[in-house]
Design an enzyme around this catalytic site. Structure first.
Site, PDB file in Angstrom:
ATOM      1  N   GLY A 161      58.829  87.079  72.122  1.00 19.29           N
ATOM      2  CA  GLY A 161      58.382  85.726  72.443  1.00 19.29           C
ATOM      3  C   GLY A 161      59.347  85.038  73.391  1.00 19.29           C
ATOM      4  N   CYS A 338      41.551  78.726  62.310  1.00 16.30           N
ATOM      5  CA  CYS A 338      42.534  79.640  61.724  1.00 16.30           C
ATOM      6  C   CYS A 338      43.171  79.031  60.475  1.00 16.30           C
ATOM      7  CB  CYS A 338      43.600  80.001  62.749  1.00 16.30           C
ATOM      8  SG  CYS A 338      43.011  81.107  64.048  1.00 16.30           S
TER       9      CYS A 338
END
Length: 380
Positions: A161, A338
């Site tokens: 990331g 989600c």
């Protein structure tokens, strides 16, 4: 139309009702669109403004608890997607690169506004934490303790990331970290974030790693690997890990095995992504790793996603010059649907600790970071 209304009632959802999870229809064509295209039609019609719900997260919690999504999966498009995912490797190096660019290289302003100060884009650990910053730091600390990170360790971060774990492990534990990512924007930002620390951020596919490391961590990466590559992913980690090392995976998981992701998520958010099941991970682990610990804190992803949406929504006035209103609806739908998936326990969040030969005398599982453990004992 009557079929959809009847099914929604089974989930305690009323069309044009007054509960915050009730759906309000703006365009009656939505019924046929959902019947024809399933979850893809539902998401696209929301992006187009054809329906509204006051609380999308609560709506999806009820939809998924009632398993309504399973009633709309046998569409022609879904069958084609299933066959492609079963027959083809959708996560080759070239395809993986284009998928990552689609999601992670869309703009740092969005992620800076949405995430915590460390730019952690994985589930936080909320035990004894009251803010997103605290919860993400507690998660990073828990990982370091589960891996027994020491100052002379060289750690590999697969799918690093923006370098949040690498920076934390270097700053707080004195470790040397090598992170690999195939996102050019993430690599560039990660190098800036970790400047002056013993951290190297490489623009490199995980399959090309060749060195040996004391510890390996992979947070939110396995979701992008694909079921045809699980064995390759784990074999790569085993090859890179020293014999006495530990490997920690943090991954979103499914309750049942599948070969494809949700159609809407796959098209608009994570192209070619896929959530593994316990069975799929277990099969790939055979003859490669010993499973030392398997920790599920899936409900914390609900809270994390709600915090991300609050940040995103709060900063929308600053972001809307760079993103369209349709993007706002897409991103809201992504985060809140989600959240509902984790609240309904349809999705899970696992931290898995692996060794190559088994830890002599046994591995001691941890469930709290050092700070969290002290506070937990004080509460007792």
């Amino acid at each position: 139309m009557k079929q959809v209304i009847r099914l929604l009632r089974e989930a305690d959802i009323t069309v044009n009702g007054d509960q915050p999870w009730d759906i309000h229809i703006k365009n009656k064509k939505v019924y046929n669109r959902v019947i024809r295209k399933g979850s893809l039609g539902l998401g696209e019609s929301y992006m187009d403004g054809w329906w509204e719900v006051e609380q999308l997260d609560a709506f999806f919690d009820r939809v998924l608890r009632s398993k309504l999504d399973e009633k709309f999966t046998r569409t022609p498009q879904n069958m084609i997607r299933y066959l492609k995912a079963w027959a083809l490797n959708l996560q080759t190096k070239s395809k993986a690169s284009s998928s990552i660019i689609h999601h992670y290289d869309i703009g740092h302003d969005l992620y800076r506004a949405m995430l915590d100060k460390r730019m952690v884009y994985t589930c936080a650990f909320w035990d004894n934490a009251t803010t997103l910053d605290e919860a993400q730091e507690a998660k990073l600390d828990l990982i370091c303790q589960k891996l027994n990170v020491k100052s002379d360790d060289h750690i590999l971060d697969i799918g690093c990331g923006w370098g949040s774990f690498a920076r934390f492990a270097a700053e707080k534990y004195g470790a040397r970290v090598t992170g690999v990512t195939i996102s050019k924007d993430q690599a560039k930002y990660g190098r800036q974030l970790c400047e002056g620390l013993p951290v190297e951020i490489r623009l490199q596919d995980y399959r090309d790693v060749s060195e040996k490391y004391d510890k390996i961590v992979s947070l939110g990466m396995m979701e992008h690997v694909g079921q045809k590559n699980y064995k390759t992913y784990l074999n790569t980690a085993a090859r890179a890990l020293k014999d006495d090392g530990l490997f920690l995976i943090q991954v979103i998981g499914r309750n049942t095995s599948a070969y494809k992701a949700d159609a809407w998520i796959s098209k608009y958010i994570f192209p070619n992504g896929m959530l593994p099941s316990i069975k799929q991970i277990g099969k790939a682990l055979e003859n490669t790793f010993v499973m030392e610990d398997w920790h599920n804190f899936g409900p914390y992803y609900d809270k994390t996603l709600m915090a991300w949406f609050d940040n995103f929504d709060h900063h929308w006035d600053e972001l809307k010059n760079n993103y369209s209103e349709r993007f706002y609806r897409m991103w809201k739908y992504y985060l809140l649907s989600c959240a509902g998936a984790f609240r309904s326990r349809s999705n899970q969040l696992w931290q898995i600790v692996l060794s190559k030969e088994g830890i002599e005398g046994g591995y001691q599982p941890l469930r709290y970071s050092e700070l969290g453990a002290k506070e937990h004992m004080m509460e007792k």
